[in-house]
Scaffold this active site. Sequence first.
Site, PDB file in Angstrom:
ATOM      1  N   GLU A   1      -1.772   8.207 -19.663  1.00  0.00           N
ATOM      2  CA  GLU A   1      -1.511   7.032 -18.828  1.00  0.00           C
ATOM      3  C   GLU A   1      -0.051   6.574 -18.996  1.00  0.00           C
ATOM      4  O   GLU A   1       0.606   6.210 -18.024  1.00  0.00           O
ATOM      5  CB  GLU A   1      -2.499   5.904 -19.199  1.00  0.00           C
ATOM      6  CG  GLU A   1      -2.212   4.548 -18.564  1.00  0.00           C
ATOM      7  CD  GLU A   1      -2.217   4.536 -17.042  1.00  0.00           C
ATOM      8  OE1 GLU A   1      -2.597   5.544 -16.422  1.00  0.00           O
ATOM      9  OE2 GLU A   1      -1.792   3.512 -16.470  1.00  0.00           O
TER      10      GLU A   1
ATOM     11  N   ASN B   1      -5.786   5.685  10.629  1.00  0.00           N
ATOM     12  CA  ASN B   1      -5.666   6.000   9.209  1.00  0.00           C
ATOM     13  C   ASN B   1      -6.719   7.064   8.918  1.00  0.00           C
ATOM     14  O   ASN B   1      -7.861   6.923   9.341  1.00  0.00           O
ATOM     15  CB  ASN B   1      -5.939   4.727   8.387  1.00  0.00           C
ATOM     16  CG  ASN B   1      -5.633   4.913   6.921  1.00  0.00           C
ATOM     17  OD1 ASN B   1      -5.121   5.958   6.525  1.00  0.00           O
ATOM     18  ND2 ASN B   1      -5.924   3.918   6.122  1.00  0.00           N
ATOM     19  N   GLY B   2      -6.361   8.137   8.222  1.00  0.00           N
ATOM     20  CA  GLY B   2      -7.313   9.224   7.956  1.00  0.00           C
ATOM     21  C   GLY B   2      -6.743  10.541   8.456  1.00  0.00           C
ATOM     22  O   GLY B   2      -5.537  10.642   8.717  1.00  0.00           O
TER      23      GLY B   2
ATOM     24  N   LYS C   1       2.603   6.376 -15.943  1.00  0.00           N
ATOM     25  CA  LYS C   1       3.340   5.161 -15.577  1.00  0.00           C
ATOM     26  C   LYS C   1       4.825   5.462 -15.465  1.00  0.00           C
ATOM     27  O   LYS C   1       5.487   5.064 -14.520  1.00  0.00           O
ATOM     28  CB  LYS C   1       3.127   4.038 -16.610  1.00  0.00           C
ATOM     29  CG  LYS C   1       1.825   3.305 -16.550  1.00  0.00           C
ATOM     30  CD  LYS C   1       1.625   2.393 -15.358  1.00  0.00           C
ATOM     31  CE  LYS C   1       0.993   3.088 -14.196  1.00  0.00           C
ATOM     32  NZ  LYS C   1      -0.388   3.458 -14.212  1.00  0.00           N
TER      33      LYS C   1
ATOM     34  N   ARG D   1       0.823  -1.215   0.000  1.00  0.00           N
ATOM     35  CA  ARG D   1       0.000   0.000   0.000  1.00  0.00           C
ATOM     36  C   ARG D   1       0.858   1.267   0.000  1.00  0.00           C
ATOM     37  O   ARG D   1       0.361   2.340  -0.297  1.00  0.00           O
ATOM     38  CB  ARG D   1      -0.901   0.013   1.235  1.00  0.00           C
ATOM     39  CG  ARG D   1      -1.855  -1.168   1.290  1.00  0.00           C
ATOM     40  CD  ARG D   1      -2.554  -1.212   2.623  1.00  0.00           C
ATOM     41  NE  ARG D   1      -3.456  -0.104   2.784  1.00  0.00           N
ATOM     42  CZ  ARG D   1      -4.736  -0.118   2.435  1.00  0.00           C
ATOM     43  NH1 ARG D   1      -5.243  -1.202   1.907  1.00  0.00           N
ATOM     44  NH2 ARG D   1      -5.502   0.922   2.613  1.00  0.00           N
TER      45      ARG D   1
ATOM     46  N   HIS E   1       0.562  24.089 -29.840  1.00  0.00           N
ATOM     47  CA  HIS E   1      -0.026  25.243 -29.153  1.00  0.00           C
ATOM     48  C   HIS E   1       0.793  25.640 -27.934  1.00  0.00           C
ATOM     49  O   HIS E   1       0.271  26.232 -26.995  1.00  0.00           O
ATOM     50  CB  HIS E   1      -1.481  24.949 -28.775  1.00  0.00           C
ATOM     51  CG  HIS E   1      -2.340  24.740 -29.990  1.00  0.00           C
ATOM     52  ND1 HIS E   1      -2.892  25.793 -30.700  1.00  0.00           N
ATOM     53  CD2 HIS E   1      -2.679  23.614 -30.663  1.00  0.00           C
ATOM     54  CE1 HIS E   1      -3.562  25.311 -31.734  1.00  0.00           C
ATOM     55  NE2 HIS E   1      -3.434  24.002 -31.742  1.00  0.00           N
TER      56      HIS E   1
HETATM   57  O1  M6R Z   1      -7.874   2.581  -6.373  1.00  0.00           O
HETATM   58  P1  M6R Z   1      -8.209   3.588  -7.428  1.00  0.00           P
HETATM   59  O2  M6R Z   1      -8.340   2.997  -8.780  1.00  0.00           O
HETATM   60  O3  M6R Z   1      -9.446   4.393  -7.080  1.00  0.00           O
HETATM   61  O4  M6R Z   1      -6.995   4.575  -7.446  1.00  0.00           O
HETATM   62  C1  M6R Z   1      -6.977   5.713  -8.260  1.00  0.00           C
HETATM   63  C2  M6R Z   1      -5.576   6.280  -8.370  1.00  0.00           C
HETATM   64  O5  M6R Z   1      -5.099   6.643  -7.108  1.00  0.00           O
HETATM   65  C3  M6R Z   1      -4.611   5.267  -9.006  1.00  0.00           C
HETATM   66  O6  M6R Z   1      -5.034   4.882 -10.266  1.00  0.00           O
HETATM   67  C4  M6R Z   1      -3.191   5.874  -9.115  1.00  0.00           C
HETATM   68  O7  M6R Z   1      -3.184   6.923 -10.017  1.00  0.00           O
HETATM   69  C5  M6R Z   1      -2.194   4.783  -9.498  1.00  0.00           C
HETATM   70  N1  M6R Z   1      -0.998   4.913  -8.720  1.00  0.00           N
HETATM   71  C6  M6R Z   1      -1.836   4.807 -10.934  1.00  0.00           C
HETATM   72  O8  M6R Z   1      -0.845   3.895 -11.268  1.00  0.00           O
END
Ligand code: M6R
Length: 610
Positions: free
Chosen positions: A483, A100-101, A487, A27, A506
């Site tokens: 995307e 957490n939060g 990445k 995580r 532009h």
């Molecule tokens: O768990 P989710 O799909 O809601 O997460 C959304 C973004 O936080 C997630 O896609 C993030 O941009 C990734 N690290 C992309 O690789």
Amino acid sequence: MCGIIGYIGKQPATPIIMDGLKRMEYRGYDSAGLAIIQSDSIACHKKEGKLGNLQAELAKYDLVGSVGIGHTRWATHGKPSDVNAHPHNDCREEIYLIHNGIIENYHDIKTALSAKGHTFYSATDTEVLVHLIEEHHKTLPFEEAFITALNEVVGTYGVVAISSKEPNKMMAARLGSPMILGIIGDGEYIVASDVAAIMKHTREVVYLNDGEVCVLTEGGYEIKDLKAQAVQHTIQQVDWDFTQAQKQGYPHFMLKEIHEQPDVLMNALRGRVKQEEGLAHMRGFLEQAERLQDTKRVIIVAMGTALYAGQVGEYMIEEYAGIPVEVESAAEFRYRKPVIDEHTTVIAISQSGETADLIAAVKESKLKGALVLGLVNVVGSTIAREVHAGAYCHAGPEIGVASTKAFMAQLTMLALVTLHLGRQRGMSVVMGQRIAKELLAMPEKIKQIFAQEKAIAKLAKEYSQYHDFFFLGRKYNYAIAYEGALKLKEVSYLHAEGYGAGDLKHGPIALIDEQFPSVVIVPQDSVYEKVLSNLQEIKARSGRVLAIATEGDTHVADIADDVIYIPKTLEMLTPLLAVVPLQLFAYYVADTLGRDIDQPRNLAKSVTVE
Ligand code: M6R
């Protein structure tokens, strides 16, 4: 983001907690700690950095005790350090808590408690909560003190607390941050923010809802609301195959997950796509079939990679179902005044199902009368439970922080939604059959791209010498350019910008020189000639170009410096192929640079705070 685990039972708590923290490592975190109830006190150890640092610290102690809590922290308030790591404790070192939060009114509470003599040692918002419980615990039993304190905080929490004064009790609660109870047996329980930490011990779980508190003792568990009234819950079975959450011989989860994409795509299609009828059966939408049929407008909300999937979905749905679609970052959507009515369908896309901004957008959409559908990967997650109806993506556990296979599943789900909505409207059976046939052919086509992996790795090595990149695409591959750039920056820490190829002249084209390469997605589709012209404009300014082109396109090879080929497919499905070489490219650049690919710096897998 932060990982939370608590154990109460008869076994030694420390190994169970450390194993749970290990399983939540993916995580993303910057420090870790644990607290174990000893006979009449609580032992707490915390270390900045990876879990190995905490493990080395624990080796110096003989920690007995079968009740304890553990935490991996992703810093919000206060930099990563031993002192800011969780668990946090009160002045008397009797209560320990993990959180957490964000406690939004922490400053006011801190000021009030300081005036009453509490002293604070950390820069965190969390510490005020444990002192607040302490303050109430002066006059109330632990359980009541805990609930009273939660009623006074503003913000979000997944929280677990223990007290040495009541050593056979553990309190857990959630508001806007996940908390799951795992039932191991009579009097033996685990609470955690992620099923990954629970699965080894049990598959029987209870998902707490917002505003619920769980009281755990060796005699059983009770779930209450914030008024301390009992709440009934059913026990659910988790059926995820967590053997998938192993690297299985791959050096990184990211590479393994890229390679899983043909299977992921098939899993998303299975039982849904009907080639002969040219239909997509979306069983998860059945209960809301009438409202969906009646939809006049679609709004797709998501964050990050899921948002880019949504942008591809916008083009698909508008072209083939003729419904107006808007796509919006959930972080923006939640704070403005979106125009929504009962004929609007909001589609929330999320891998984790726990993204804080998206949860808020879903709630807001429901409040305003929209039909809210979810395309979610994690079964039983908050968003999956919050939406009116939905369909799971079936990508399996995604461990690499950089989303790859979940993106593939999201694109596939959006193609299915397009087929479903399109066939209810003007799409012919022949067109439906073509889309269905081509979707079913996709896994094999992705495998053909893997056949070029060595060449992609070689190119990535060469390109890893640059510091800045453009990723360019148009129409269906506009979002794929973004995307691809995301990445690359996530895992390699190199600067990469996604742009529409038509937007380049532009302004951004000013940056092009021989040190600023561009990755241009240029399949043979309806905008092929246009993108080719954009590519020429870069070459005219000495920019190096790596093209992602359709197999057999020798013309592109004459203009671009380097080419990676993707098989031919329907225009609307080219994103499912074009993204694969970009994922591999990002992976191999990061690998060449020796980055921490599965847990890149500063990133968290599931963004559970705003
Ligand atoms: O768990 P989710 O799909 O809601 O997460 C959304 C973004 O936080 C997630 O896609 C993030 O941009 C990734 N690290 C992309 O690789």
